[in-house]
Write a protein that holds these residues in place. Sequence first.
Motif, PDB file in Angstrom:
ATOM      1  N   SER A 103       0.822  -1.086   0.052  1.00 43.29           N
ATOM      2  CA  SER A 103       0.024   0.109  -0.245  1.00 43.29           C
ATOM      3  C   SER A 103       0.820   1.373  -0.181  1.00 43.29           C
ATOM      4  O   SER A 103       0.203   2.451  -0.426  1.00 43.29           O
ATOM      5  N   ILE A 104       2.005   1.258   0.557  1.00 38.89           N
ATOM      6  CA  ILE A 104       2.770   2.603   0.690  1.00 38.89           C
ATOM      7  C   ILE A 104       3.946   2.639  -0.475  1.00 38.89           C
ATOM      8  O   ILE A 104       4.724   3.404  -0.276  1.00 38.89           O
ATOM      9  N   LEU A 105       3.879   1.531  -1.461  1.00 37.81           N
ATOM     10  CA  LEU A 105       4.855   1.679  -2.458  1.00 37.81           C
ATOM     11  C   LEU A 105       4.672   2.791  -3.480  1.00 37.81           C
ATOM     12  O   LEU A 105       3.467   3.029  -3.684  1.00 37.81           O
ATOM     13  N   PRO A 106       5.755   3.494  -3.925  1.00 35.78           N
ATOM     14  CA  PRO A 106       5.663   4.325  -5.188  1.00 35.78           C
ATOM     15  C   PRO A 106       5.289   3.523  -6.163  1.00 35.78           C
ATOM     16  O   PRO A 106       5.870   2.220  -6.674  1.00 35.78           O
ATOM     17  N   SER A 107       4.241   4.035  -7.054  1.00 35.05           N
ATOM     18  CA  SER A 107       3.729   3.299  -8.161  1.00 35.05           C
ATOM     19  C   SER A 107       4.978   2.953  -9.223  1.00 35.05           C
ATOM     20  O   SER A 107       4.764   2.142  -9.884  1.00 35.05           O
ATOM     21  N   ASN A 108       6.100   3.754  -9.173  1.00 36.52           N
ATOM     22  CA  ASN A 108       6.896   3.463 -10.425  1.00 36.52           C
ATOM     23  C   ASN A 108       8.120   2.669  -9.785  1.00 36.52           C
ATOM     24  O   ASN A 108       9.171   2.449 -10.459  1.00 36.52           O
ATOM     25  N   LEU A 109       7.999   2.113  -8.929  1.00 32.68           N
ATOM     26  CA  LEU A 109       8.987   1.222  -7.887  1.00 32.68           C
ATOM     27  C   LEU A 109       8.467   0.132  -7.441  1.00 32.68           C
ATOM     28  O   LEU A 109       9.044  -0.501  -6.321  1.00 32.68           O
ATOM     29  N   LEU A 110       7.606  -0.541  -8.018  1.00 35.14           N
ATOM     30  CA  LEU A 110       6.771  -1.626  -7.500  1.00 35.14           C
ATOM     31  C   LEU A 110       7.880  -2.833  -7.311  1.00 35.14           C
ATOM     32  O   LEU A 110       7.726  -3.687  -6.566  1.00 35.14           O
ATOM     33  N   ILE A 111       8.591  -3.210  -8.766  1.00 34.01           N
ATOM     34  CA  ILE A 111       9.451  -4.448  -8.391  1.00 34.01           C
ATOM     35  C   ILE A 111      10.639  -4.340  -7.525  1.00 34.01           C
ATOM     36  O   ILE A 111      10.947  -4.935  -6.496  1.00 34.01           O
ATOM     37  N   ALA A 112      11.225  -3.213  -7.454  1.00 32.64           N
ATOM     38  CA  ALA A 112      12.477  -2.906  -6.268  1.00 32.64           C
ATOM     39  C   ALA A 112      11.602  -2.816  -4.974  1.00 32.64           C
ATOM     40  O   ALA A 112      12.326  -3.435  -4.157  1.00 32.64           O
ATOM     41  N   GLY A 113      10.374  -2.355  -5.042  1.00 34.09           N
ATOM     42  CA  GLY A 113       9.677  -2.224  -3.662  1.00 34.09           C
ATOM     43  C   GLY A 113       9.366  -3.645  -3.147  1.00 34.09           C
ATOM     44  O   GLY A 113       9.197  -4.023  -2.032  1.00 34.09           O
ATOM     45  N   LEU A 114       9.287  -4.375  -4.207  1.00 36.10           N
ATOM     46  CA  LEU A 114       8.796  -5.906  -3.991  1.00 36.10           C
ATOM     47  C   LEU A 114       9.639  -6.772  -3.469  1.00 36.10           C
ATOM     48  O   LEU A 114       9.521  -7.378  -2.394  1.00 36.10           O
ATOM     49  N   PHE A 115      10.925  -6.303  -3.809  1.00 34.18           N
ATOM     50  CA  PHE A 115      12.246  -6.932  -3.279  1.00 34.18           C
ATOM     51  C   PHE A 115      12.131  -6.521  -1.911  1.00 34.18           C
ATOM     52  O   PHE A 115      12.517  -7.335  -0.848  1.00 34.18           O
ATOM     53  N   ILE A 116      12.239  -5.134  -1.517  1.00 35.42           N
ATOM     54  CA  ILE A 116      12.390  -4.499  -0.260  1.00 35.42           C
ATOM     55  C   ILE A 116      11.310  -5.459   0.695  1.00 35.42           C
ATOM     56  O   ILE A 116      11.617  -5.620   2.063  1.00 35.42           O
ATOM     57  N   ILE A 117      10.174  -5.473   0.205  1.00 37.12           N
ATOM     58  CA  ILE A 117       9.063  -6.045   1.062  1.00 37.12           C
ATOM     59  C   ILE A 117       9.254  -7.261   1.504  1.00 37.12           C
ATOM     60  O   ILE A 117       9.096  -7.799   2.593  1.00 37.12           O
ATOM     61  N   SER A 118       9.676  -8.034   0.393  1.00 34.44           N
ATOM     62  CA  SER A 118      10.178  -9.436   0.749  1.00 34.44           C
ATOM     63  C   SER A 118      11.290  -9.541   1.851  1.00 34.44           C
ATOM     64  O   SER A 118      11.334 -10.555   2.593  1.00 34.44           O
ATOM     65  N   CYS A 119      12.333  -8.675   1.529  1.00 33.83           N
ATOM     66  CA  CYS A 119      13.291  -8.742   2.509  1.00 33.83           C
ATOM     67  C   CYS A 119      12.928  -8.510   3.890  1.00 33.83           C
ATOM     68  O   CYS A 119      13.132  -9.148   5.023  1.00 33.83           O
TER      69      CYS A 119
END
Length: 427
Positions: A103-119
């Motif tokens: 919900s808090i990810l910037p829309s243009n960084l979804l994949i990089a954000g997905l990595f961070i969320i996974s971490c």
Amino acid sequence: MQKKGSLSALLPLLVFLIVYVGLSAMAGDMYAVSVIIPFSVAAFTAILMNRKESLSDKIEIFCKGAGDSNVILMILIFVLAGAFAQVAKDMGAVDSTVNLGLSILPSNLLIAGLFIISCFIALSVGTSMGTIVALVPIAVGIADKTGVLVALAVGAVVSGAMFGDNLSIISDTTIAATRTQGCEMKDKFKMNFKIVLPAAIITALLLAFLTRNAGVTQVESLEFSLIKILPYIAVIVSSLLGLNVILVLLGGIIIAGCIGIYFGSFDIMALSQSIATGVMGMGELIIISLLISGTISLIKHNGGIDYILSKGLRGFKNKRNAELGIATLVSLVDICTANNTIAIVTVGPIAKNISDEVGLEPKRVAGIMDMFSCVFQGIIPYGAQLISAAGLAAISPFAIMKYLFYPYLMGVCAIIAIFWHYRKVTN
């Protein structure tokens, strides 16, 4: 080293590899055969060896090794970790954590954000498999909406999952590594974190760069409850503050249980069942730990450890080479068993003997075993992580391998760290 040891004492390890690889090849699946079977065969092989001693004496040696205080404590931690992970999951902590991050990810960084969320999730829940199962379906959906390659999105999840698997204080690998080496979890965490952080940063930047032009659409609103994330935060914070891991996990179970009852996720009876399910889920690992510890005790008694040390120390002219040797050994065992926890439990006692002989820091040995086992566990195509991720995404494990930036970089950083730490050591 005065004792030369005996090469024949290592026969149980060879038996394990032959039985495991042979049965897996016959079944055509590395996970079709429980490792309890080959480890049991190896244990009986160790017991039946050495005719100079009576069977009862050898069984007693086996039982003393399996009942070592460090082994029992490790098993107790496994029990509590399993209970906490299951209660937190049933309470809704995993779903809330996932949804909050998305919900808090910037829309243009979804994949990089997905990595961070996974971490973060893997660091919180202590399991790469749980993270992969929770996030790969979301990764596939994001890939479909953005035009990003599915393999790239799934690779981001697997990479983050291995980050947490290596560092989480409730991860099986961390528990096994620290208990076999007799060091504190917080010390191992701090050392490991410094080594792998550059790998994580570079991975996030690579993912952001590769998906910078993706046509991203807004992710739909996801429901979450901040209070349900509290058990994970409490466990992480209290662990970093240096509280005893038994108290940390007990506290986590109590907090998660109270929140679950308050929100109606379960009642007292359902909470008890959740705890029981979590404990039983650790049953195979507990049995394996007992079998390995008893077998290693007999191998050591028969001179196997002395043989490894007397031969191996010829190449350990300094501490750096000893650490590289331990890294190689745990990597090879992981490749053979496709299970990083088993690799650590198997190599741990041998690494401890090498560490004591050469004078290595326990936290470094624990960190090295954990890092290198996670590196190979995260990239072998027949490992549970890639098999499950590929199955959920309906793609080949080999398609994902090229995008596993973090495990590759973690291995590079770990090797650099070993050479850098001993850059001034010549003998």
